[in-house]
Every structure is written in structure tokens, then in C-alpha cells.
Design a protein around this motif. Structure first.
Motif, PDB file in Angstrom:
ATOM      1  N   GLY A 178       0.817  -1.205   0.000  1.00  0.00           N
ATOM      2  CA  GLY A 178       0.000   0.000   0.000  1.00  0.00           C
ATOM      3  C   GLY A 178       0.855   1.261   0.000  1.00  0.00           C
ATOM      4  N   GLY A 179       1.914   1.260   0.804  1.00  0.00           N
ATOM      5  CA  GLY A 179       2.828   2.391   0.810  1.00  0.00           C
ATOM      6  C   GLY A 179       3.544   2.578  -0.515  1.00  0.00           C
ATOM      7  N   LEU A 180       3.922   1.472  -1.150  1.00  0.00           N
ATOM      8  CA  LEU A 180       4.571   1.564  -2.459  1.00  0.00           C
ATOM      9  C   LEU A 180       3.627   2.141  -3.505  1.00  0.00           C
ATOM     10  CD1 LEU A 180       6.447  -1.868  -2.535  1.00  0.00           C
ATOM     11  CD2 LEU A 180       7.460   0.394  -2.222  1.00  0.00           C
ATOM     12  N   SER A 181       2.362   1.742  -3.442  1.00  0.00           N
ATOM     13  CA  SER A 181       1.383   2.259  -4.398  1.00  0.00           C
ATOM     14  C   SER A 181       1.197   3.764  -4.237  1.00  0.00           C
ATOM     15  CB  SER A 181       0.050   1.531  -4.211  1.00  0.00           C
ATOM     16  OG  SER A 181      -0.902   1.982  -5.156  1.00  0.00           O
ATOM     17  N   VAL A 182       1.125   4.217  -2.985  1.00  0.00           N
ATOM     18  CA  VAL A 182       1.020   5.664  -2.745  1.00  0.00           C
ATOM     19  C   VAL A 182       2.308   6.365  -3.169  1.00  0.00           C
ATOM     20  CG1 VAL A 182       0.782   7.428  -0.967  1.00  0.00           C
ATOM     21  CG2 VAL A 182      -0.636   5.374  -0.885  1.00  0.00           C
ATOM     22  N   GLY A 183       3.450   5.759  -2.859  1.00  0.00           N
ATOM     23  CA  GLY A 183       4.729   6.381  -3.146  1.00  0.00           C
ATOM     24  C   GLY A 183       4.965   6.610  -4.633  1.00  0.00           C
ATOM     25  N   ILE A 184       4.556   5.665  -5.480  1.00  0.00           N
ATOM     26  CA  ILE A 184       4.796   5.836  -6.912  1.00  0.00           C
ATOM     27  C   ILE A 184       3.975   6.989  -7.473  1.00  0.00           C
ATOM     28  CG2 ILE A 184       3.025   4.189  -7.676  1.00  0.00           C
ATOM     29  CD1 ILE A 184       6.495   4.653  -9.237  1.00  0.00           C
ATOM     30  N   GLY A 185       2.757   7.183  -6.932  1.00  0.00           N
ATOM     31  CA  GLY A 185       1.948   8.317  -7.382  1.00  0.00           C
ATOM     32  C   GLY A 185       2.534   9.651  -6.964  1.00  0.00           C
ATOM     33  N   VAL A 186       2.968   9.745  -5.708  1.00  0.00           N
ATOM     34  CA  VAL A 186       3.571  10.986  -5.223  1.00  0.00           C
ATOM     35  C   VAL A 186       4.879  11.261  -5.954  1.00  0.00           C
ATOM     36  CG1 VAL A 186       4.457  12.174  -3.190  1.00  0.00           C
ATOM     37  CG2 VAL A 186       2.482  10.667  -2.976  1.00  0.00           C
ATOM     38  N   SER A 187       5.618  10.208  -6.294  1.00  0.00           N
ATOM     39  CA  SER A 187       6.874  10.392  -7.028  1.00  0.00           C
ATOM     40  C   SER A 187       6.640  11.061  -8.369  1.00  0.00           C
ATOM     41  CB  SER A 187       7.562   9.039  -7.225  1.00  0.00           C
ATOM     42  OG  SER A 187       7.992   8.510  -6.008  1.00  0.00           O
ATOM     43  N   TRP A 188       5.588  10.672  -9.068  1.00  0.00           N
ATOM     44  CA  TRP A 188       5.301  11.288 -10.361  1.00  0.00           C
ATOM     45  C   TRP A 188       4.977  12.769 -10.206  1.00  0.00           C
ATOM     46  CZ3 TRP A 188       6.596  10.333 -15.012  1.00  0.00           C
ATOM     47  CH2 TRP A 188       6.801   9.019 -15.444  1.00  0.00           C
ATOM     48  N   ILE A 189       4.192  13.094  -9.174  1.00  0.00           N
ATOM     49  CA  ILE A 189       3.868  14.507  -8.945  1.00  0.00           C
ATOM     50  C   ILE A 189       5.140  15.326  -8.755  1.00  0.00           C
ATOM     51  CG2 ILE A 189       2.744  16.112  -7.346  1.00  0.00           C
ATOM     52  CD1 ILE A 189       0.705  13.900  -6.763  1.00  0.00           C
ATOM     53  N   CYS A 190       6.046  14.802  -7.951  1.00  0.00           N
ATOM     54  CA  CYS A 190       7.248  15.570  -7.605  1.00  0.00           C
ATOM     55  C   CYS A 190       8.278  15.576  -8.723  1.00  0.00           C
ATOM     56  CB  CYS A 190       7.848  15.016  -6.313  1.00  0.00           C
ATOM     57  SG  CYS A 190       6.810  15.341  -4.869  1.00  0.00           S
ATOM     58  N   VAL A 191       8.430  14.475  -9.455  1.00  0.00           N
ATOM     59  CA  VAL A 191       9.425  14.478 -10.520  1.00  0.00           C
ATOM     60  C   VAL A 191       9.014  15.426 -11.644  1.00  0.00           C
ATOM     61  CG1 VAL A 191       8.522  12.555 -11.915  1.00  0.00           C
ATOM     62  CG2 VAL A 191      10.966  13.009 -11.871  1.00  0.00           C
ATOM     63  N   ILE A 192       7.715  15.493 -11.940  1.00  0.00           N
ATOM     64  CA  ILE A 192       7.258  16.423 -12.976  1.00  0.00           C
ATOM     65  C   ILE A 192       7.477  17.861 -12.523  1.00  0.00           C
ATOM     66  CG2 ILE A 192       5.226  17.243 -14.207  1.00  0.00           C
ATOM     67  CD1 ILE A 192       6.335  14.573 -15.209  1.00  0.00           C
ATOM     68  N   SER A 193       7.165  18.143 -11.259  1.00  0.00           N
ATOM     69  CA  SER A 193       7.384  19.498 -10.744  1.00  0.00           C
ATOM     70  C   SER A 193       8.863  19.858 -10.746  1.00  0.00           C
ATOM     71  CB  SER A 193       6.818  19.602  -9.325  1.00  0.00           C
ATOM     72  OG  SER A 193       5.433  19.299  -9.304  1.00  0.00           O
ATOM     73  N   ALA A 194       9.715  18.911 -10.353  1.00  0.00           N
ATOM     74  CA  ALA A 194      11.151  19.182 -10.340  1.00  0.00           C
ATOM     75  C   ALA A 194      11.681  19.409 -11.754  1.00  0.00           C
ATOM     76  CB  ALA A 194      11.890  18.022  -9.675  1.00  0.00           C
ATOM     77  N   GLU A 195      11.175  18.650 -12.718  1.00  0.00           N
ATOM     78  CA  GLU A 195      11.595  18.850 -14.110  1.00  0.00           C
ATOM     79  C   GLU A 195      11.172  20.219 -14.616  1.00  0.00           C
ATOM     80  OE1 GLU A 195      11.526  14.208 -15.702  1.00  0.00           O
ATOM     81  OE2 GLU A 195       9.873  15.568 -16.178  1.00  0.00           O
ATOM     82  N   MET A 196      10.001  20.691 -14.193  1.00  0.00           N
ATOM     83  CA  MET A 196       9.551  22.017 -14.612  1.00  0.00           C
ATOM     84  C   MET A 196      10.449  23.113 -14.058  1.00  0.00           C
ATOM     85  SD  MET A 196       5.395  21.793 -14.295  1.00  0.00           S
ATOM     86  CE  MET A 196       4.427  20.817 -15.459  1.00  0.00           C
ATOM     87  N   ILE A 197      10.970  22.888 -12.834  1.00  0.00           N
ATOM     88  CA  ILE A 197      11.760  23.927 -12.187  1.00  0.00           C
ATOM     89  C   ILE A 197      13.214  23.903 -12.638  1.00  0.00           C
ATOM     90  CG2 ILE A 197      12.632  24.735  -9.947  1.00  0.00           C
ATOM     91  CD1 ILE A 197      10.022  23.699  -8.720  1.00  0.00           C
ATOM     92  N   SER A 198      13.821  22.718 -12.647  1.00  0.00           N
ATOM     93  CA  SER A 198      15.275  22.670 -12.886  1.00  0.00           C
ATOM     94  C   SER A 198      15.689  21.564 -13.841  1.00  0.00           C
ATOM     95  CB  SER A 198      16.006  22.480 -11.553  1.00  0.00           C
ATOM     96  OG  SER A 198      15.625  21.264 -10.940  1.00  0.00           O
ATOM     97  N   GLY A 199      14.770  20.998 -14.581  1.00  0.00           N
ATOM     98  CA  GLY A 199      15.113  19.858 -15.423  1.00  0.00           C
ATOM     99  C   GLY A 199      15.668  20.254 -16.780  1.00  0.00           C
ATOM    100  N   GLU A 200      16.318  19.300 -17.383  1.00  0.00           N
ATOM    101  CA  GLU A 200      16.737  19.394 -18.771  1.00  0.00           C
ATOM    102  C   GLU A 200      16.258  18.116 -19.441  1.00  0.00           C
ATOM    103  OE1 GLU A 200      20.914  19.936 -18.947  1.00  0.00           O
ATOM    104  OE2 GLU A 200      20.894  21.788 -17.766  1.00  0.00           O
ATOM    105  N   TYR A 201      15.285  18.255 -20.282  1.00  0.00           N
ATOM    106  CA  TYR A 201      14.551  17.142 -20.870  1.00  0.00           C
ATOM    107  C   TYR A 201      13.619  16.528 -19.810  1.00  0.00           C
ATOM    108  CZ  TYR A 201      17.829  17.617 -24.723  1.00  0.00           C
ATOM    109  OH  TYR A 201      18.573  18.106 -25.753  1.00  0.00           O
ATOM    110  N   GLY A 202      12.753  15.664 -20.249  1.00  0.00           N
ATOM    111  CA  GLY A 202      11.743  15.104 -19.361  1.00  0.00           C
ATOM    112  C   GLY A 202      10.366  15.621 -19.736  1.00  0.00           C
ATOM    113  N   VAL A 203       9.336  14.863 -19.387  1.00  0.00           N
ATOM    114  CA  VAL A 203       7.971  15.233 -19.745  1.00  0.00           C
ATOM    115  C   VAL A 203       7.564  16.529 -19.061  1.00  0.00           C
ATOM    116  CG1 VAL A 203       5.568  14.478 -19.707  1.00  0.00           C
ATOM    117  CG2 VAL A 203       7.382  12.810 -20.105  1.00  0.00           C
ATOM    118  N   GLY A 204       7.923  16.684 -17.774  1.00  0.00           N
ATOM    119  CA  GLY A 204       7.581  17.911 -17.080  1.00  0.00           C
ATOM    120  C   GLY A 204       8.255  19.126 -17.686  1.00  0.00           C
ATOM    121  N   TYR A 205       9.543  19.000 -18.018  1.00  0.00           N
ATOM    122  CA  TYR A 205      10.272  20.096 -18.649  1.00  0.00           C
ATOM    123  C   TYR A 205       9.626  20.481 -19.972  1.00  0.00           C
ATOM    124  CZ  TYR A 205      14.018  22.312 -21.357  1.00  0.00           C
ATOM    125  OH  TYR A 205      14.747  23.157 -22.153  1.00  0.00           O
TER     126      TYR A 205
END
Length: 276
Positions: A178-205
Motif C-alpha cells: 500500500g505504501g509503495l502504491s502511494v509512493g509511486i503516485g507521489v513520485s510522479w507529482i514531484c518528478v514532474i514538478s522538479a523537471e519544470m523547475i530545474s530539469g533538462e529534458y523530461g515530460v515535465g520540462y
């Protein structure tokens, strides 16, 4: 019937989007600048044939897999230690409880200062986002185990590692998943946000770049890509969890539930003394 209902719900949502965007409806919500479903689909099809799109997908998936895998390993280990060891709980518990409420995306400046490259910083943000849900779920799952199981293993001569391997981890596995299932969803939210802020390439960027140049069909393509990738990774985690816990009795509630699966569950319930 379930497949029919799911298909009807998706088609109804797409039809509503198409009509609102096509006729530029402006009530309390404004759809005048929304791209239509057809425009978004054409842009999606065009990007599928470009190398840049697949590089962005590959970069985002690499960041997710790296950060989430590290969070899964460390989260399960530390969560188990917190639940089983008073010393670890006293030393690490208060610090983790102070850090846990901090949103992972708020650690972007820290990641920029700590790591020599943006890539490592984004993986760190992804790791942090998944680490705390996995750790907390593991700790609670281990603490909820009945002591009788451990006492039975110790009575038969089992040591600490045998108890951990045969009782603690298998018994806590549903909560860990259950924790892993929640964690993978939160990871996507944060990786996209991080790519928007400081990423080079990536879907969020790429999605943020499309927004800055007012390419709204491209923005919606990015959103659709994020949703599809998130669904794909969540499904992988859920399928892996079902395989690891196939020894647990469960009802067949999916669209492909079979009469045989329901009959097996009724048999299990009858065996343990519940009415069928």
C-alpha cells in the motif's frame, strides 16, 4: 458490463471536452483557449514520431525508477527497524517526523545546493517523495502484526533473522505494498514538478516549455503522457504486489472477475467458518 461502463465514461468525458472547447464555452469556467480533443490527438500523433518525445519519456522514467527503487529499499528497511528496534525509533524517529511534513518539491533548492548536477537532484526529489509513504506504511504494518506468530517461530527455535524473513516481512507485505502504491503516485507529482523547475529534458520540462510558448495542444499532450505513464507504473506495482501476495485470499473484483474466482473465495470463506 464493467468494460462497457468504463468505455462509456471515458467517451462521455472526451465528448464533453470536445464540445466545450469547440464552441468556446465561457461560463464560470473558461474553455475559450482549450484545444479540442481532435487538435490534441493530432499533436499527440505527431510527437509520437519524434525522437525528442521518446527521449523525454525515457528521461522521466529513468528518474522515477531510480528514485523509487532506492526509496522502496530504504523505506522498507528503515520502517521495519523503526517498528522493531526501540533504539532506532528513539534515534531516527523524531528526525523523520520533523522531515516528513516538508513537501518534497520544497527540497528543490536543497537538491541544487547538494548535488553537482540537476539529474542527481531530480532523482533525490523523487526518492524523497516516495520514501516517507513507504517508511510510514511499513512501520505501521510491522507494528500491527500479532505477537503470536513471532512467538510460534521462536518456540520452534527460530532466531531474529528467521522471524524477520518468515513472519515480519510476509505479514507486513500488504501494508508495505500500500505504501509503495502511494509512493509511486507521489513520485510522479514531484518528478514532474522538479523537471519544470530545474530539469533538462523530461515530460515535465517539455510541458512547461510548451506552456511558455503558448502551445496549448502540446501542454495537453504532456498532461496525457504524464497520466498514461503514471497509470503504467502504478499498474506494474499493483501487479507485482498481487503476485507477491498470491497466497492471500481475495475477491475477484476486477473487470475480468470470473465465476471460478468467486467460487474459490466462497470456498475459502466457508472453510474458515464464515457464511458463504
Amino acid at each position: 458490463m464493467r468494460y462497457a461502463r468504463i468505455t462509456a465514461a471515458v467517451l462521455a468525458a472526451l465528448a464533453g471536452w470536445q464540445l466545450l472547447a469547440q464552441f468556446r464555452v465561457n461560463l464560470w469556467l473558461r474553455f475559450s483557449q482549450f484545444p479540442t480533443v481532435a487538435e490534441t490527438a493530432r499533436e499527440f500523433a505527431r510527437r509520437l514520431g519524434t525522437a525528442t518525445y521518446w527521449q523525454d519519456v525515457s528521461d522521466s522514467l529513468t528518474r522515477i525508477v531510480g528514485g523509487f527503487a532506492l526509496a522502496a529499499v530504504l523505506g522498507v528497511a528503515i520502517g521495519t527497524a523503526l517498528a522493531r528496534s526501540p533504539v532506532v525509533s528513539d534515534l531516527c524517529g523524531p528526525l523523520l517526523e520533523v522531515l516528513r511534513p516538508i513537501p518534497a518539491i520544497a527540497l528543490v533548492p536543497v537538491a541544487i545546493l547538494l548535488f553537482p548536477s540537476n539529474e542527481q537532484g531530480i532523482v533525490f526529489i523523487t526518492f524523497t517523495a516516495a520514501f516517507f509513504p513507504v517508511t510510514v506504511s511499513t512501520r505501521h504494518a510491522v507494528q500491527a502484526l500479532t505477537p503470536v506468530w513471532e512467538e510460534a517461530v521462536r518456540t520452534m527455535g527460530g532466531g531474529r533473522w528467521r522471524v524477520l524473513r518468515s513472519v515480519v516481512l510476509p505479514g507486513a507485505l500488504p501494508g508495505i505494498l500500500g505504501g509503495l502504491s502511494v509512493g509511486i503516485g507521489v513520485s510522479w507529482i514531484c518528478v514532474i514538478s522538479a523537471e519544470m523547475i530545474s530539469g533538462e529534458y523530461g515530460v515535465g520540462y517539455r510541458t512547461w516549455q510548451d506552456y511558455t510558448i503558448v502551445d496549448y495542444p502540446g501542454v495537453f499532450v504532456g498532461m496525457a503522457t504524464i497520466g498514461l505513464l503514471g497509470r503504467l507504473t502504478s499498474t506494474v506495482v499493483e501487479r507485482l504486489g498481487r503476485r507477491l501476495t498470491r497466497w492471500l485470499p481475495r475477491t475477484e473484483r476486477g473487470p475480468g472477475a470470473s465465476a471460478g474466482g468467486r467460487a474459490r473465495w466462497r470456498t475459502v470463506r466457508t472453510t474458515v467458518g464464515e457464511p458463504s
